[in-house]
Every structure is written in C-alpha cells, then in structure tokens.
Scaffold this motif. Structure first.
Motif, mmCIF file in Angstrom:
data_model
loop_
_atom_site.group_PDB
_atom_site.id
_atom_site.type_symbol
_atom_site.label_atom_id
_atom_site.label_comp_id
_atom_site.label_asym_id
_atom_site.label_seq_id
_atom_site.Cartn_x
_atom_site.Cartn_y
_atom_site.Cartn_z
ATOM 1 N N LEU A 536 -28.824 32.527 24.199
ATOM 2 C CA LEU A 536 -29.675 32.976 23.103
ATOM 3 C C LEU A 536 -28.854 33.057 21.828
ATOM 4 N N ARG A 537 -29.215 32.251 20.849
ATOM 5 C CA ARG A 537 -28.515 32.247 19.565
ATOM 6 C C ARG A 537 -28.961 33.441 18.712
ATOM 7 N N PRO A 538 -28.317 33.684 17.559
ATOM 8 C CA PRO A 538 -28.667 34.854 16.744
ATOM 9 C C PRO A 538 -30.174 34.936 16.451
ATOM 10 N N TYR A 539 -30.761 36.069 16.823
ATOM 11 C CA TYR A 539 -32.192 36.338 16.620
ATOM 12 C C TYR A 539 -33.089 35.292 17.268
ATOM 13 N N GLU A 540 -32.589 34.674 18.330
ATOM 14 C CA GLU A 540 -33.423 33.679 19.014
ATOM 15 C C GLU A 540 -34.524 34.374 19.803
ATOM 16 N N SER A 541 -35.667 33.690 19.844
ATOM 17 C CA SER A 541 -36.846 34.230 20.504
ATOM 18 C C SER A 541 -37.525 33.121 21.282
ATOM 19 N N ARG A 542 -37.890 33.423 22.543
ATOM 20 C CA ARG A 542 -38.602 32.434 23.357
ATOM 21 C C ARG A 542 -39.676 33.106 24.196
ATOM 22 N N ALA A 543 -40.758 32.384 24.432
ATOM 23 C CA ALA A 543 -41.811 32.855 25.330
ATOM 24 C C ALA A 543 -42.153 31.747 26.308
ATOM 25 N N TYR A 544 -42.248 32.115 27.572
ATOM 26 C CA TYR A 544 -42.521 31.153 28.639
ATOM 27 C C TYR A 544 -43.748 31.585 29.438
ATOM 28 N N LEU A 545 -44.543 30.591 29.865
ATOM 29 C CA LEU A 545 -45.584 30.833 30.855
ATOM 30 C C LEU A 545 -45.011 30.492 32.220
#
Length: 546
Positions: A536-545
């Motif tokens: 995870l890079r700086p302030y990285e955000s991810r959403a997965y189903l």
C-alpha cells in the motif's frame, strides 16, 4: 447521497460578493453530474447574521442577501426538475434576539410571549447558575425590563426557546408545515437534542481553572426529548414524505437507536460528533481547540462503535466535513499538499463504503483544504474570535501564536471560504470582492481543472456515488473491522446476501505491506494504478468484491 451547500459561499449570481439562491440554481448541472440525490442548504431565512444565519429573525422570509421567496420557489422547482431533493436547515432550539417572539417576551413577565423563552430570576444578584455558553462567556444575559436573565446556550443574540411551552411547539410545527407545504423534502435539525433541559437547571461541573460550568449533562438528550420528537413526527413529519437528520452533540449509539429507530416514530438519522472530537487539548479549559493528529486506532474504534451499534436498529449519517468542521484532508491526513488528491480519495473511500447515508460538503469533492490562516484578522467566525479573546486576552490560558495554530487547524472558517470554481479572479465565485477571503490555493484546486482531469478527486467521488447506487452490499451490508490496533491501515469488511466487500485504506505517507487475501477478490475501486498486490503506497485506497 446528500450534498451540503453553504449558500453564502457557494455561488454569487448578482455580484455583491455573497452567494445566493440563483447561484445555486446556476450550478445544478454540476451537482447533477456529480451524481448526488439530495441538497441540504444551511439557513437561508431572515437573520442579523450574528452566527451566519443560525440566529433566525423570521422563519418564513428569505434573507435578502440570498434573494427572494420567488427565487426560492424557482430554485426548488429547478431542483425537482433535475431529479434532486431539497433539505432545509431547521433551527428551533433558539431564535435570534431580533425575532418578534423575543422582542415581545423581553418586554414583561405578563405578555402573551412571556413564556416563549427560558427566563430565570437572579440568584444573589447574579446569573441563575454557572453555565457557560458554547461561544464562550456566560449562558445567561440580564434584561432590565423583565428583571430576569434569559438562557442562551450559544451567543447572547441566540436566546433558547422554551419547549416546555406547548404554544412554542405548535408555533414550530406551523413553520415546519409552511416549508413542507411548499414542497421541500425534509429537514436537517440544528442541535435538536438540546430542546429539552433538565428541570431546575442545576450548576454544571467545573473543569480545573474554568470560570463557567459544563451544562451539557443538563441540556443534551434531556428528559422530554423523545416525547418532543415523537410529537413532532406525529403532528408534522409523518404527514409528509420527508427525510430528517438531527444534529445531536453528546449522543451515543444507544440513544441514537431510539432517535433513529426503524419504527420511524422520531427521526431518520442523527449527526454525531464522536469521530470528529477525538483529538482534544490536554488543558480541558480549551475544549476543542488543539492542533493534534487523530490516532487511527481511536478513529476506527469510534466509527466501528456506530457501525455496529446502529446495524439493523437505526441509521448512520456519514461525514468528514461540514460548515462546523475544518477540511478533512487537512485534519485527517498529515500532508495536505504533496499527497492531497490521494488522501482526499482515500478519505472518501473510507467513509462512503460504510453503512449509512454519506454527506459531501461543498468543495470536498475537489479535495479543498484548510485556509491555513496566520493572523486573527483573517477570521470571521464568532466562535473562533470569541475563543481567541477569551483564552488569549482575558484568561491568558494560552499564548497568541499557539492559539492561532489551533484556529488554523480547527476553526469553522476553514470550511466557509468561497467555493473554488476556476482559476480566474475570485475563483469564479463572484465578480465582486467575496464576503470572505478565498483560500489562496484556488488557482491549483478548482472545479474547472478537476472536470478536465479524468483522474481527479471529483471523478473519484462520482465513482463512489455511482457504486453506492449500484451495489447493494455498500448500501445494506453488515460491518466488520479488521486489525483494530493497526495505526497505519483502516481495513474493514461489509457483507450482504453472500457478497463481501473488502475496503483497505492506508492513512500514512509511508509505503506499508498488508495481506488481506485481496488477490481472491475483484478490484472494485482504487486511487492508484495497479501495483504490488500486498503493498500500500502513501494514502493508497482499494476496495474489492470477494
């Protein structure tokens, strides 16, 4: 999805430097493009503007700065034509001291309006109790004509209504019907859990070194609050197809279950302040004024408490920003310059995938930041100015430079700078000098540039809104926090009818490694191009189903 508009700062249409109703109408295509469902307007009623409209002198007239009632009717029609709804601000814990009710009430103890407000005799020649007001100073002001003090939990120009008086309640219900009959779609209710006070109005506890007592125990969530809200619902709200949200300082999930019960006998949802009040000053006399970062584990604990507490029992309102809070990207991210856009998207992801109704405050969808003012004369807000005079000049609790740093971090004025539409003079807000200074960074952060850049914060928010409309798991799913003690990453699961959503958010400027088996899922949204799966890079955000 609700979009909050601070009318004074949104768009000026007649070039007097003040935002207005026709300016809002002019920007409806922009709001439609963003994809929101509901617009919430801060007060537009006639007011002396001691507290920027939260001191109302006439509930059934429009503040001339904003336009006319004809302008309002045309705006409402245009909102509905665009498939949007309109929620108005309802301020009925207090009025302006210029309201005709108060003008009559202060004349004598015998008139028809004598009992419309909370009056008390002096005690030993002084105030009836030791309560302090939210904007500093005593919560009581003496009126020689009556020989009594009146209660004002905010500014002296904002006397509290006496909700124990049935006539007052009926007057409030009448003014609510006035607007609902025009076709508005609901109310946001200002400090509505302060309308019932504990009988006897006892002294409040004193913090060490404090001059005034804390009244909150006796003025919030009072003994008749449920009764008053149920009466309001029965007599007014249930008669219309409306949405309601009550601003409630000091509320708990347990109380919110009552106020927002799915039985529908009171309100639809509440605004609570727990997650935006986590960082405080070690000197309790200074209250909210601080410049401390919020500890991520505490933020997760607070939001999770509300997610779990209302699941299946009530409904959450979700927000980072509003007219009373500093800009979220400056408050919750440690770097609002280098990583501003990434942090803004990450914060949006964190909030919008929770259970509840998300609120977007004007400019949040652009990643607008605090103004970072350095001088007192740059501030306008009564709360900020009073706090400076009280704590620096009067009580000498804190030095001038430190208090200015606290204001730069926490002042409500950070949210009230004019909307940044483009990089021209006055940011496209007005051709005249704006009523309040622009944030100097409007040439780098503005709607025109965001709309021209496909990877902008605006289009990311547009995706968040679209996904909520599309995915049932986002709207209805249960919530489970992952790794509560992790001080870098906020990760959680949502689950609904066999579908699971995994949301991962890095709250730091560091690159960190985390493995949540995300490889098993389908990437739904991310604020970076594809990278290493577990990095995870700086302030990285991810959403997965999953």
């Amino acid at each position: 999805m609700v979009y909050q508009i601070y009318p004074r700062s949104f768009q000026d249409s007649n070039n007097d430097g003040i935002g207005d109703l026709n300016g809002i109408k002019q920007r409806l295509p922009y709001l439609k493009k963003l994809g929101v469902d509901v617009l919430w307007l801060n007060p537009i009623y006639q007011s002396p503007d001691v507290d920027n409209g939260y001191d109302i002198a006439d509930y059934e007239k429009i503040q001339p700065d904003f336009g006319t009632m004809t302008d309002f009717d045309q705006l409402l029609a245009a909102i509905h034509e665009n498939g949007l709804k309109l929620v108005m601000d309802l301020v009925v814990n207090h009025t302006s001291d210029q309201h005709k009710w108060f003008q009559e009430s202060k004349r004598s103890q015998d008139g028809p309006y004598a009992d419309y407000y909370i009056w008390r005799d002096p005690v030993d020649g002084h105030e009836p109790n030791n309560w302090g007001a939210s904007f500093n100073g005593s919560a009581w002001t003496y009126v020689p004509e009556r020989g009594q003090y009146y209660l004002h939990l905010f500014a002296p120009e904002q006397p509290d209504l006496n909700w124990e008086n049935e006539e007052v309640r009926q007057q409030v219900y009448s003014l609510m019907r006035f607007w609902l009959d025009k076709g508005i779609d609901g109310f946001r209710m200002d400090v509505i859990n302060m309308i019932s006070k504990v009988p006897g109005l006892p002294d409040g506890p004193l913090a060490q070194g404090a001059v005034y007592g804390d009244s909150s125990k006796f003025t919030t969530n009072g003994p008749r609050l449920n009764e008053f809200l149920q009466e309001m619902n029965r007599e007014v709200l249930s008669q219309y197809d409306v949405m309601t949200v009550g601003e409630m300082p000091g509320v708990t999930p347990e109380l919110a279950q009552q106020y927002t019960s799915l039985a529908g006998t009171e309100l639809n949802m509440v605004f609570q302040f727990e997650h935006v009040s986590l960082a405080g000053n070690p000197d309790r006399r200074l209250g909210k004024w601080n410049d401390q970062p919020i500890k991520l584990s505490e933020l997760k604990k607070s939001l999770s408490r509300w997610q779990e507490g209302l699941d299946g029992k009530g409904w959450n309102s979700l927000y980072w920003n509003n007219h009373d809070q500093p800009r979220a990207v400056s408050r919750f991210a440690t770097d609002d310059s280098k990583y501003r856009a990434k942090a803004a998207k990450m914060l949006g992801t964190t909030l919008h995938f929770l259970q509840g109704t998300p609120y977007v405050y004007e400019g949040e969808e652009l990643g607008m930041t605090n103004a970072h003012y350095t001088q007192l004369q740059q501030y306008e807000d009564i709360e900020s100015l009073n706090a400076f005079h009280e704590y620096v000049e009067k009580e000498k609790i804190v030095d001038e430079q430190t208090m200015l740093e606290y204001l730069a971090h926490m002042s409500r004025d950070n949210a009230r700078t004019p909307m940044q539409w483009d990089d021209t003079q006055n940011a496209g807000f007005s051709a005249a000098k704006p009523w309040f200074a622009l944030n100097p960074n409007y040439r780098e952060i503005n709607a025109k540039d965001e709309l021209a850049e496909q990877d902008s914060v605006f289009y990311y928010y547009q995706k968040l809104i679209k996904l909520r409309h599309q995915e049932a798991v986002i709207r209805y799913g249960s919530y489970q926090l992952l790794d509560p003690k992790d001080e870098q990453v906020f990760a959680y699961l949502r689950e609904f009818q066999g579908t699971t959503l995994l949301v991962i958010n890095n709250f730091t400027t560091e690159t960190v490694e985390r493995d949540y088996d995300q490889g098993k899922g389908k990437l739904l949204l991310a604020n970076y191009p594809a990278g290493k799966l577990t990095e995870l890079r700086p302030y990285e955000s991810r959403a997965y189903l999953l």
